[in-house]
Design an enzyme around this catalytic site. Structure first.
Site, mmCIF file in Angstrom:
data_model
loop_
_atom_site.group_PDB
_atom_site.id
_atom_site.type_symbol
_atom_site.label_atom_id
_atom_site.label_comp_id
_atom_site.label_asym_id
_atom_site.label_seq_id
_atom_site.Cartn_x
_atom_site.Cartn_y
_atom_site.Cartn_z
ATOM 1 N N ASP A 1 -108.323 -124.632 42.656
ATOM 2 C CA ASP A 1 -109.282 -125.564 43.503
ATOM 3 C C ASP A 1 -108.720 -126.863 43.949
ATOM 4 O OD1 ASP A 1 -111.602 -126.899 44.283
ATOM 5 O OD2 ASP A 1 -112.811 -126.566 42.681
ATOM 6 N N HIS B 1 -88.690 -115.968 42.599
ATOM 7 C CA HIS B 1 -88.917 -115.808 41.277
ATOM 8 C C HIS B 1 -87.854 -116.307 40.380
ATOM 9 C CE1 HIS B 1 -90.619 -113.750 37.943
ATOM 10 N NE2 HIS B 1 -91.288 -112.527 38.566
#
Length: 472
Positions: free
Chosen positions: A408, A189
Protein backbone atom coordinates in the site's frame (compact mmCIF):
# COMPACT_ATOMS: atom_id res chain seq x y z
CA UNK A 1 -6.80 -36.09 -28.68
CA UNK A 2 -8.64 -36.32 -25.36
CA UNK A 3 -9.63 -39.69 -23.91
CA UNK A 4 -13.39 -40.31 -23.92
CA UNK A 5 -13.73 -39.77 -20.17
CA UNK A 6 -12.13 -36.31 -20.41
CA UNK A 7 -14.50 -35.36 -23.23
CA UNK A 8 -17.44 -36.52 -21.14
CA UNK A 9 -16.22 -34.45 -18.21
CA UNK A 10 -15.90 -31.35 -20.37
CA UNK A 11 -19.45 -31.96 -21.60
CA UNK A 12 -20.59 -32.06 -17.97
CA UNK A 13 -18.92 -28.69 -17.36
CA UNK A 14 -20.81 -27.30 -20.35
CA UNK A 15 -24.06 -28.70 -18.98
CA UNK A 16 -23.49 -27.08 -15.59
CA UNK A 17 -22.69 -23.78 -17.29
CA UNK A 18 -25.68 -23.87 -19.67
CA UNK A 19 -27.23 -20.85 -18.01
CA UNK A 20 -24.47 -18.64 -19.40
CA UNK A 21 -25.82 -16.63 -22.32
CA UNK A 22 -24.39 -16.82 -25.81
CA UNK A 23 -23.67 -13.11 -25.66
CA UNK A 24 -21.43 -13.69 -22.64
CA UNK A 25 -19.61 -16.47 -24.52
CA UNK A 26 -18.97 -14.08 -27.37
CA UNK A 27 -17.72 -11.46 -24.95
CA UNK A 28 -15.34 -14.01 -23.40
CA UNK A 29 -13.94 -14.84 -26.84
CA UNK A 30 -13.56 -11.14 -27.57
CA UNK A 31 -11.50 -10.58 -24.39
CA UNK A 32 -9.38 -13.67 -25.06
CA UNK A 33 -8.25 -12.30 -28.40
CA UNK A 34 -7.73 -8.72 -27.26
CA UNK A 35 -4.29 -7.44 -26.36
CA UNK A 36 -3.28 -4.48 -24.24
CA UNK A 37 -2.83 -1.15 -26.03
CA UNK A 38 0.64 0.32 -26.30
CA UNK A 39 2.26 2.27 -23.51
CA UNK A 40 2.78 5.95 -24.31
CA UNK A 41 6.00 7.38 -22.92
CA UNK A 42 5.32 10.85 -24.39
CA UNK A 43 8.97 11.56 -24.95
CA UNK A 44 9.93 10.85 -21.36
CA UNK A 45 13.02 8.76 -21.08
CA UNK A 46 13.38 6.47 -18.07
CA UNK A 47 15.39 8.09 -15.32
CA UNK A 48 17.89 6.69 -12.87
CA UNK A 49 16.75 7.13 -9.27
CA UNK A 50 19.82 7.35 -7.05
CA UNK A 51 20.01 7.22 -3.24
CA UNK A 52 19.05 10.57 -1.69
CA UNK A 53 22.21 10.66 0.45
CA UNK A 54 25.69 9.10 0.23
CA UNK A 55 25.84 5.31 0.62
CA UNK A 56 28.68 2.83 1.21
CA UNK A 57 30.82 2.25 -1.86
CA UNK A 58 32.06 -1.33 -1.69
CA UNK A 59 31.63 -4.80 -3.16
CA UNK A 60 28.87 -6.94 -1.66
CA UNK A 61 29.62 -10.65 -1.41
CA UNK A 62 26.90 -12.96 -2.78
CA UNK A 63 26.49 -16.39 -1.21
CA UNK A 64 26.35 -19.60 -3.22
CA UNK A 65 22.58 -19.55 -2.67
CA UNK A 66 22.49 -16.16 -4.45
CA UNK A 67 25.04 -17.00 -7.09
CA UNK A 68 24.02 -20.02 -9.08
CA UNK A 69 22.76 -20.30 -12.62
CA UNK A 70 19.13 -21.12 -11.73
CA UNK A 71 18.62 -17.61 -10.28
CA UNK A 72 20.09 -15.57 -13.10
CA UNK A 73 16.87 -13.78 -13.95
CA UNK A 74 14.69 -11.02 -12.55
CA UNK A 75 11.59 -11.54 -10.42
CA UNK A 76 8.88 -9.58 -12.25
CA UNK A 77 5.83 -8.40 -10.31
CA UNK A 78 2.67 -6.74 -11.63
CA UNK A 79 0.37 -4.67 -9.40
CA UNK A 80 -2.91 -2.96 -10.28
CA UNK A 81 -3.97 -0.11 -7.99
CA UNK A 82 -7.28 1.71 -7.95
CA UNK A 83 -5.62 5.10 -7.47
CA UNK A 84 -2.16 6.41 -8.24
CA UNK A 85 0.11 8.23 -5.78
CA UNK A 86 1.91 11.21 -7.25
CA UNK A 87 4.87 10.47 -9.49
CA UNK A 88 7.04 12.89 -7.53
CA UNK A 89 6.22 11.14 -4.24
CA UNK A 90 7.05 7.70 -5.66
CA UNK A 91 10.42 8.87 -6.98
CA UNK A 92 11.28 10.72 -3.76
CA UNK A 93 10.39 7.76 -1.52
CA UNK A 94 12.32 5.37 -3.78
CA UNK A 95 15.36 7.63 -3.58
CA UNK A 96 15.13 7.65 0.21
CA UNK A 97 14.63 3.89 0.59
CA UNK A 98 17.62 3.24 -1.68
CA UNK A 99 19.79 4.74 1.06
CA UNK A 100 18.89 1.77 3.27
CA UNK A 101 18.75 -0.71 0.37
CA UNK A 102 21.78 0.72 -1.43
CA UNK A 103 22.80 -2.56 -3.19
CA UNK A 104 19.60 -2.22 -5.28
CA UNK A 105 21.14 0.94 -6.75
CA UNK A 106 24.37 -0.88 -7.62
CA UNK A 107 25.30 -3.25 -10.43
CA UNK A 108 25.94 -7.00 -10.58
CA UNK A 109 29.43 -7.89 -11.81
CA UNK A 110 31.80 -10.85 -12.08
CA UNK A 111 34.43 -11.09 -9.35
CA UNK A 112 38.08 -10.36 -10.13
CA UNK A 113 38.94 -14.07 -10.08
CA UNK A 114 36.03 -14.81 -12.48
CA UNK A 115 34.53 -17.40 -10.11
CA UNK A 116 31.52 -15.57 -8.68
CA UNK A 117 28.98 -12.82 -9.08
CA UNK A 118 29.00 -9.91 -6.66
CA UNK A 119 27.37 -6.50 -6.30
CA UNK A 120 29.27 -3.32 -7.06
CA UNK A 121 27.55 -0.91 -4.64
CA UNK A 122 28.28 2.18 -6.73
CA UNK A 123 24.98 4.07 -6.34
CA UNK A 124 24.32 4.27 -10.10
CA UNK A 125 20.61 4.03 -9.43
CA UNK A 126 17.43 2.14 -10.25
CA UNK A 127 15.66 2.50 -13.59
CA UNK A 128 12.31 4.30 -13.24
CA UNK A 129 10.03 4.60 -16.26
CA UNK A 130 6.65 6.34 -16.54
CA UNK A 131 4.01 5.73 -19.16
CA UNK A 132 0.29 6.02 -19.77
CA UNK A 133 -2.13 3.50 -21.28
CA UNK A 134 -5.56 4.11 -22.76
CA UNK A 135 -7.38 1.57 -20.63
CA UNK A 136 -9.33 1.46 -17.36
CA UNK A 137 -8.80 -0.76 -14.33
CA UNK A 138 -11.84 -2.87 -15.15
CA UNK A 139 -10.88 -3.23 -18.80
CA UNK A 140 -7.44 -4.43 -17.76
CA UNK A 141 -8.96 -7.04 -15.43
CA UNK A 142 -11.35 -8.26 -18.12
CA UNK A 143 -8.76 -8.38 -20.90
CA UNK A 144 -6.06 -9.94 -18.75
CA UNK A 145 -7.76 -12.82 -16.99
CA UNK A 146 -4.71 -14.83 -17.92
CA UNK A 147 -1.12 -13.57 -18.37
CA UNK A 148 -0.55 -12.28 -21.87
CA UNK A 149 2.58 -11.62 -23.86
CA UNK A 150 1.45 -8.00 -24.23
CA UNK A 151 1.93 -7.54 -20.47
CA UNK A 152 5.66 -7.26 -21.20
CA UNK A 153 5.12 -3.75 -22.56
CA UNK A 154 4.20 -2.72 -18.99
CA UNK A 155 7.88 -2.96 -18.02
CA UNK A 156 10.52 -0.87 -19.75
CA UNK A 157 13.00 -3.07 -21.59
CA UNK A 158 16.56 -2.01 -20.91
CA UNK A 159 18.79 -2.48 -23.94
CA UNK A 160 21.58 -4.73 -22.72
CA UNK A 161 23.95 -7.26 -24.25
CA UNK A 162 23.51 -9.73 -21.38
CA UNK A 163 22.09 -10.45 -17.95
CA UNK A 164 24.90 -8.68 -16.09
CA UNK A 165 24.33 -5.43 -17.98
CA UNK A 166 20.75 -5.09 -16.69
CA UNK A 167 20.38 -2.94 -13.53
CA UNK A 168 19.19 -4.98 -10.51
CA UNK A 169 16.05 -2.86 -10.07
CA UNK A 170 13.77 -1.72 -12.90
CA UNK A 171 10.41 -0.06 -12.24
CA UNK A 172 7.66 1.13 -14.54
CA UNK A 173 4.59 3.04 -13.43
CA UNK A 174 1.79 3.06 -16.00
CA UNK A 175 -1.06 5.52 -15.45
CA UNK A 176 -4.51 4.43 -16.61
CA UNK A 177 -7.35 6.45 -18.12
CA UNK A 178 -9.46 6.04 -14.98
CA UNK A 179 -6.81 7.36 -12.59
CA UNK A 180 -5.58 3.90 -11.67
CA UNK A 181 -2.00 2.69 -11.84
CA UNK A 182 -0.13 -0.43 -12.87
CA UNK A 183 3.20 -0.90 -11.12
CA UNK A 184 5.68 -3.38 -12.56
CA UNK A 185 9.03 -4.21 -11.01
CA UNK A 186 11.95 -6.38 -12.09
CA UNK A 187 14.30 -7.29 -9.23
CA UNK A 188 17.42 -9.35 -9.81
CA UNK A 189 16.95 -12.75 -8.14
CA UNK A 190 20.66 -13.00 -7.35
CA UNK A 191 20.20 -10.07 -4.98
CA UNK A 192 17.16 -11.33 -3.07
CA UNK A 193 14.40 -13.95 -2.88
CA UNK A 194 10.63 -13.57 -2.62
CA UNK A 195 10.79 -12.70 1.07
CA UNK A 196 13.51 -10.14 0.33
CA UNK A 197 11.59 -8.53 -2.55
CA UNK A 198 8.47 -8.26 -0.39
CA UNK A 199 10.55 -6.68 2.38
CA UNK A 200 12.00 -4.12 -0.05
CA UNK A 201 8.66 -3.23 -1.68
CA UNK A 202 7.01 -2.76 1.73
CA UNK A 203 9.94 -0.55 2.76
CA UNK A 204 9.38 1.60 -0.34
CA UNK A 205 5.64 1.82 0.37
CA UNK A 206 6.41 2.72 4.01
CA UNK A 207 8.72 5.52 2.87
CA UNK A 208 5.98 6.79 0.54
CA UNK A 209 3.49 7.21 3.38
CA UNK A 210 5.66 8.37 6.29
CA UNK A 211 9.06 9.78 7.17
CA UNK A 212 9.37 7.39 10.13
CA UNK A 213 12.30 4.93 10.15
CA UNK A 214 11.79 1.58 8.47
CA UNK A 215 10.17 -1.00 10.78
CA UNK A 216 12.65 -3.64 9.54
CA UNK A 217 16.20 -2.62 8.77
CA UNK A 218 17.81 -4.55 5.88
CA UNK A 219 20.64 -6.92 6.76
CA UNK A 220 23.16 -6.83 3.92
CA UNK A 221 25.98 -9.22 4.78
CA UNK A 222 25.88 -12.70 3.23
CA UNK A 223 28.99 -14.04 5.00
CA UNK A 224 26.89 -16.19 7.35
CA UNK A 225 26.30 -18.38 4.30
CA UNK A 226 29.90 -18.78 3.20
CA UNK A 227 31.00 -22.34 2.34
CA UNK A 228 33.09 -24.25 4.83
CA UNK A 229 36.82 -24.60 4.29
CA UNK A 230 37.22 -27.16 2.91
CA UNK A 231 33.68 -27.72 1.54
CA UNK A 232 32.03 -30.77 3.06
CA UNK A 233 28.99 -32.26 1.28
CA UNK A 234 27.28 -34.47 3.84
CA UNK A 235 23.90 -35.10 2.22
CA UNK A 236 22.56 -36.25 -1.11
CA UNK A 237 20.98 -33.39 -3.05
CA UNK A 238 18.53 -34.71 -5.65
CA UNK A 239 17.54 -31.15 -6.60
CA UNK A 240 20.87 -30.82 -8.38
CA UNK A 241 22.84 -32.59 -11.07
CA UNK A 242 26.26 -32.07 -12.59
CA UNK A 243 26.49 -30.78 -16.13
CA UNK A 244 29.14 -33.41 -16.85
CA UNK A 245 26.64 -36.23 -16.25
CA UNK A 246 25.27 -37.71 -19.46
CA UNK A 247 21.48 -37.84 -19.18
CA UNK A 248 20.66 -38.27 -22.85
CA UNK A 249 18.83 -41.50 -22.09
CA UNK A 250 16.31 -39.65 -19.89
CA UNK A 251 13.31 -37.95 -21.45
CA UNK A 252 13.82 -34.22 -20.82
CA UNK A 253 10.38 -32.89 -19.86
CA UNK A 254 11.63 -29.31 -19.55
CA UNK A 255 13.07 -29.21 -23.07
CA UNK A 256 9.97 -30.96 -24.44
CA UNK A 257 7.64 -28.33 -22.96
CA UNK A 258 9.78 -25.36 -23.97
CA UNK A 259 10.10 -26.61 -27.55
CA UNK A 260 6.42 -25.83 -28.16
CA UNK A 261 4.21 -22.72 -28.02
CA UNK A 262 3.03 -22.27 -24.44
CA UNK A 263 -0.37 -21.15 -23.20
CA UNK A 264 -0.99 -19.97 -19.62
CA UNK A 265 -3.63 -20.99 -17.14
CA UNK A 266 -4.65 -19.60 -13.78
CA UNK A 267 -6.74 -21.66 -11.37
CA UNK A 268 -8.01 -20.05 -8.18
CA UNK A 269 -8.48 -22.23 -5.12
CA UNK A 270 -10.60 -20.62 -2.42
CA UNK A 271 -10.25 -21.71 1.23
CA UNK A 272 -13.37 -23.88 0.91
CA UNK A 273 -11.96 -25.63 -2.17
CA UNK A 274 -8.64 -26.24 -0.43
CA UNK A 275 -10.45 -27.71 2.60
CA UNK A 276 -12.46 -29.92 0.28
CA UNK A 277 -9.29 -31.06 -1.47
CA UNK A 278 -7.81 -32.10 1.87
CA UNK A 279 -10.96 -33.96 2.93
CA UNK A 280 -11.41 -35.83 -0.35
CA UNK A 281 -7.84 -36.58 -1.32
CA UNK A 282 -6.00 -36.92 1.99
CA UNK A 283 -8.69 -37.36 4.66
CA UNK A 284 -6.52 -39.23 7.16
CA UNK A 285 -3.45 -37.01 6.88
CA UNK A 286 -2.87 -33.69 8.60
CA UNK A 287 -1.21 -31.35 6.13
CA UNK A 288 -0.76 -27.69 5.31
CA UNK A 289 -2.47 -25.85 2.48
CA UNK A 290 0.80 -25.73 0.54
CA UNK A 291 1.41 -29.47 0.97
CA UNK A 292 -2.08 -30.41 -0.21
CA UNK A 293 -2.15 -28.05 -3.18
CA UNK A 294 1.44 -28.81 -4.21
CA UNK A 295 0.75 -32.56 -4.08
CA UNK A 296 -2.44 -32.15 -6.10
CA UNK A 297 -0.66 -29.98 -8.68
CA UNK A 298 2.23 -32.45 -8.98
CA UNK A 299 -0.10 -35.41 -9.49
CA UNK A 300 -2.20 -33.48 -12.03
CA UNK A 301 0.98 -32.42 -13.87
CA UNK A 302 2.20 -36.01 -14.10
CA UNK A 303 -1.20 -37.19 -15.39
CA UNK A 304 -1.46 -34.42 -17.98
CA UNK A 305 1.93 -35.28 -19.52
CA UNK A 306 0.95 -38.93 -20.03
CA UNK A 307 4.41 -40.09 -18.93
CA UNK A 308 5.60 -43.71 -18.70
CA UNK A 309 4.37 -45.16 -15.41
CA UNK A 310 7.84 -46.35 -14.38
CA UNK A 311 9.49 -42.97 -14.98
CA UNK A 312 10.93 -41.15 -11.95
CA UNK A 313 9.78 -37.54 -11.65
CA UNK A 314 10.59 -34.81 -9.15
CA UNK A 315 8.86 -31.94 -7.44
CA UNK A 316 11.20 -29.07 -6.55
CA UNK A 317 9.88 -26.40 -4.20
CA UNK A 318 11.42 -23.59 -2.21
CA UNK A 319 11.74 -23.84 1.58
CA UNK A 320 12.56 -20.79 3.68
CA UNK A 321 15.55 -21.78 5.82
CA UNK A 322 16.08 -18.50 7.72
CA UNK A 323 14.97 -20.04 11.04
CA UNK A 324 16.40 -23.49 10.34
CA UNK A 325 20.01 -22.36 10.67
CA UNK A 326 22.00 -22.25 13.90
CA UNK A 327 22.20 -19.38 14.56
CA UNK A 328 19.15 -18.16 12.63
CA UNK A 329 19.61 -15.56 9.92
CA UNK A 330 19.06 -12.05 11.32
CA UNK A 331 15.74 -10.28 10.87
CA UNK A 332 15.90 -8.16 7.74
CA UNK A 333 18.06 -10.64 5.81
CA UNK A 334 16.79 -10.10 2.26
CA UNK A 335 19.26 -12.29 0.32
CA UNK A 336 18.28 -15.70 -0.96
CA UNK A 337 17.33 -17.55 2.20
CA UNK A 338 15.75 -20.61 0.66
CA UNK A 339 16.84 -24.00 -0.62
CA UNK A 340 15.06 -26.28 -3.05
CA UNK A 341 13.49 -29.31 -1.41
CA UNK A 342 12.97 -32.33 -3.64
CA UNK A 343 10.28 -35.01 -3.59
CA UNK A 344 10.74 -37.97 -5.96
CA UNK A 345 8.26 -40.58 -7.15
CA UNK A 346 7.46 -43.00 -9.93
CA UNK A 347 4.69 -41.66 -12.13
CA UNK A 348 2.48 -44.67 -11.36
CA UNK A 349 2.43 -43.76 -7.66
CA UNK A 350 1.27 -40.24 -8.48
CA UNK A 351 -1.44 -41.07 -10.98
CA UNK A 352 -2.98 -44.11 -9.25
CA UNK A 353 -5.11 -43.15 -6.27
CA UNK A 354 -5.34 -39.96 -4.22
CA UNK A 355 -2.68 -37.42 -3.22
CA UNK A 356 -1.82 -39.03 0.14
CA UNK A 357 1.41 -40.51 -1.29
CA UNK A 358 2.54 -37.17 -2.75
CA UNK A 359 1.73 -35.24 0.44
CA UNK A 360 3.87 -37.62 2.50
CA UNK A 361 6.78 -37.23 0.07
CA UNK A 362 6.52 -33.43 0.29
CA UNK A 363 6.44 -33.53 4.09
CA UNK A 364 9.49 -35.79 4.16
CA UNK A 365 11.34 -33.47 1.75
CA UNK A 366 10.58 -30.46 3.97
CA UNK A 367 11.75 -32.33 7.07
CA UNK A 368 15.15 -32.93 5.47
CA UNK A 369 15.88 -29.18 5.39
CA UNK A 370 18.04 -28.76 8.49
CA UNK A 371 21.02 -26.56 9.33
CA UNK A 372 23.42 -29.28 8.17
CA UNK A 373 21.46 -29.86 4.95
CA UNK A 374 21.67 -26.14 4.12
CA UNK A 375 25.43 -26.05 4.87
CA UNK A 376 25.89 -29.13 2.70
CA UNK A 377 23.98 -27.41 -0.14
CA UNK A 378 26.17 -24.32 0.11
CA UNK A 379 29.30 -26.48 -0.02
CA UNK A 380 27.93 -28.47 -2.97
CA UNK A 381 27.42 -25.26 -4.95
CA UNK A 382 31.15 -24.49 -4.73
CA UNK A 383 31.31 -26.95 -7.64
CA UNK A 384 30.27 -24.77 -10.58
CA UNK A 385 29.34 -27.82 -12.69
CA UNK A 386 26.37 -28.37 -10.37
CA UNK A 387 23.04 -27.21 -11.81
CA UNK A 388 19.41 -27.45 -10.74
CA UNK A 389 17.98 -30.67 -12.19
CA UNK A 390 15.05 -29.64 -14.39
CA UNK A 391 15.12 -32.71 -16.63
CA UNK A 392 12.07 -34.41 -15.13
CA UNK A 393 10.95 -31.88 -12.54
CA UNK A 394 7.98 -29.68 -11.76
CA UNK A 395 9.18 -26.52 -9.99
CA UNK A 396 6.76 -24.73 -7.66
CA UNK A 397 7.57 -21.27 -6.32
CA UNK A 398 5.51 -20.02 -3.40
CA UNK A 399 4.54 -16.33 -3.71
CA UNK A 400 1.51 -16.59 -1.47
CA UNK A 401 1.93 -15.87 2.26
CA UNK A 402 4.71 -13.33 1.61
CA UNK A 403 2.51 -10.28 2.09
CA UNK A 404 3.00 -9.21 -1.53
CA UNK A 405 -0.74 -8.52 -1.93
CA UNK A 406 -0.70 -6.17 1.11
CA UNK A 407 1.44 -3.50 -0.57
CA UNK A 408 0.00 0.00 0.00
CA UNK A 409 1.61 3.22 -1.22
CA UNK A 410 -1.03 5.32 0.52
CA UNK A 411 -3.93 4.93 -1.92
CA UNK A 412 -5.09 1.46 -0.91
CA UNK A 413 -4.02 -2.14 -1.41
CA UNK A 414 -3.82 -3.59 -4.94
CA UNK A 415 -6.86 -4.83 -6.85
CA UNK A 416 -4.60 -7.43 -8.44
CA UNK A 417 -1.13 -8.80 -7.79
CA UNK A 418 0.70 -11.39 -9.85
CA UNK A 419 3.61 -12.27 -12.05
CA UNK A 420 4.33 -10.19 -15.15
CA UNK A 421 5.24 -13.32 -17.09
CA UNK A 422 4.23 -16.97 -17.09
CA UNK A 423 6.52 -19.97 -17.58
CA UNK A 424 6.48 -23.75 -17.19
CA UNK A 425 7.56 -23.20 -13.58
CA UNK A 426 4.46 -23.17 -11.41
CA UNK A 427 3.65 -20.18 -9.20
CA UNK A 428 1.38 -20.17 -6.16
CA UNK A 429 0.13 -16.59 -6.17
CA UNK A 430 -1.80 -14.57 -3.60
CA UNK A 431 -5.33 -13.33 -4.27
CA UNK A 432 -5.92 -9.65 -3.56
CA UNK A 433 -8.55 -9.30 -0.86
CA UNK A 434 -8.55 -12.98 0.10
CA UNK A 435 -5.48 -13.94 2.10
CA UNK A 436 -6.38 -17.64 2.35
CA UNK A 437 -7.02 -18.18 -1.38
CA UNK A 438 -4.26 -19.23 -3.81
CA UNK A 439 -3.96 -18.89 -7.57
CA UNK A 440 -2.03 -21.61 -9.36
CA UNK A 441 -0.35 -20.25 -12.51
CA UNK A 442 1.62 -22.20 -15.08
CA UNK A 443 2.17 -22.27 -18.85
CA UNK A 444 2.07 -25.47 -20.90
CA UNK A 445 1.46 -26.54 -24.52
CA UNK A 446 -2.26 -26.18 -25.31
CA UNK A 447 -3.12 -29.89 -25.36
CA UNK A 448 -1.22 -30.57 -22.12
CA UNK A 449 -2.79 -27.50 -20.53
CA UNK A 450 -6.34 -28.68 -21.15
CA UNK A 451 -5.59 -32.01 -19.56
CA UNK A 452 -3.91 -30.29 -16.61
CA UNK A 453 -6.95 -28.07 -16.03
CA UNK A 454 -9.21 -31.11 -16.17
CA UNK A 455 -7.21 -33.06 -13.59
CA UNK A 456 -6.88 -30.02 -11.33
CA UNK A 457 -10.67 -29.67 -11.01
CA UNK A 458 -11.58 -33.37 -11.30
CA UNK A 459 -11.67 -33.86 -7.52
CA UNK A 460 -14.48 -31.31 -7.32
CA UNK A 461 -16.77 -33.55 -9.34
CA UNK A 462 -16.92 -36.08 -6.50
CA UNK A 463 -20.28 -34.53 -5.50
CA UNK A 464 -21.19 -33.29 -8.91
CA UNK A 465 -20.03 -29.72 -8.42
CA UNK A 466 -17.53 -27.67 -10.36
CA UNK A 467 -16.44 -24.80 -8.17
CA UNK A 468 -12.91 -23.93 -9.26
CA UNK A 469 -12.58 -20.61 -11.01
CA UNK A 470 -10.68 -20.87 -14.26
CA UNK A 471 -9.82 -17.40 -15.61
CA UNK A 472 -10.31 -17.77 -19.33
Amino acid sequence: IFPIHISCFLVSISTISISLSLSKDKQEKKWKMQELPDCLYEGKQPTLITPSSPTPNHTLYLSNLDDHHFLRFSIKYLYLFQKSPSSLALKDSLSRVLVDYYPFAGRIKVSADKTKLEVDCNGEGAVFAEASMDITRQEFLEISRKPKSSWRKLLFKVQATGFLDIPPLIIQVTYLRCGGMILCTAINHCLCDGIGTSQFLHAWAHANTTSAPLPIQPFHSRHMLEPRDPPHVTHSHPSFTRTTVNKTSTFNICKYLQSQPLAPTTLTFTPSLILRLKKICAPSLECTTFEALAAHTWCSWARSLDLPLTMEVKLLFSVNMRKKLTPELPQGYYGNGFVLACAESKVQDLVNGNIYHAVKLIQDAKARITDEYVRSTIDLLEDKTVKTDLTSSLVISQWARLGLEELDFGEGKPMYMGSLTSDIYCLFLPVAGNYDAIRVQVSMPEDVLRRLEYYMVKFLDEKGKIEAKTFA
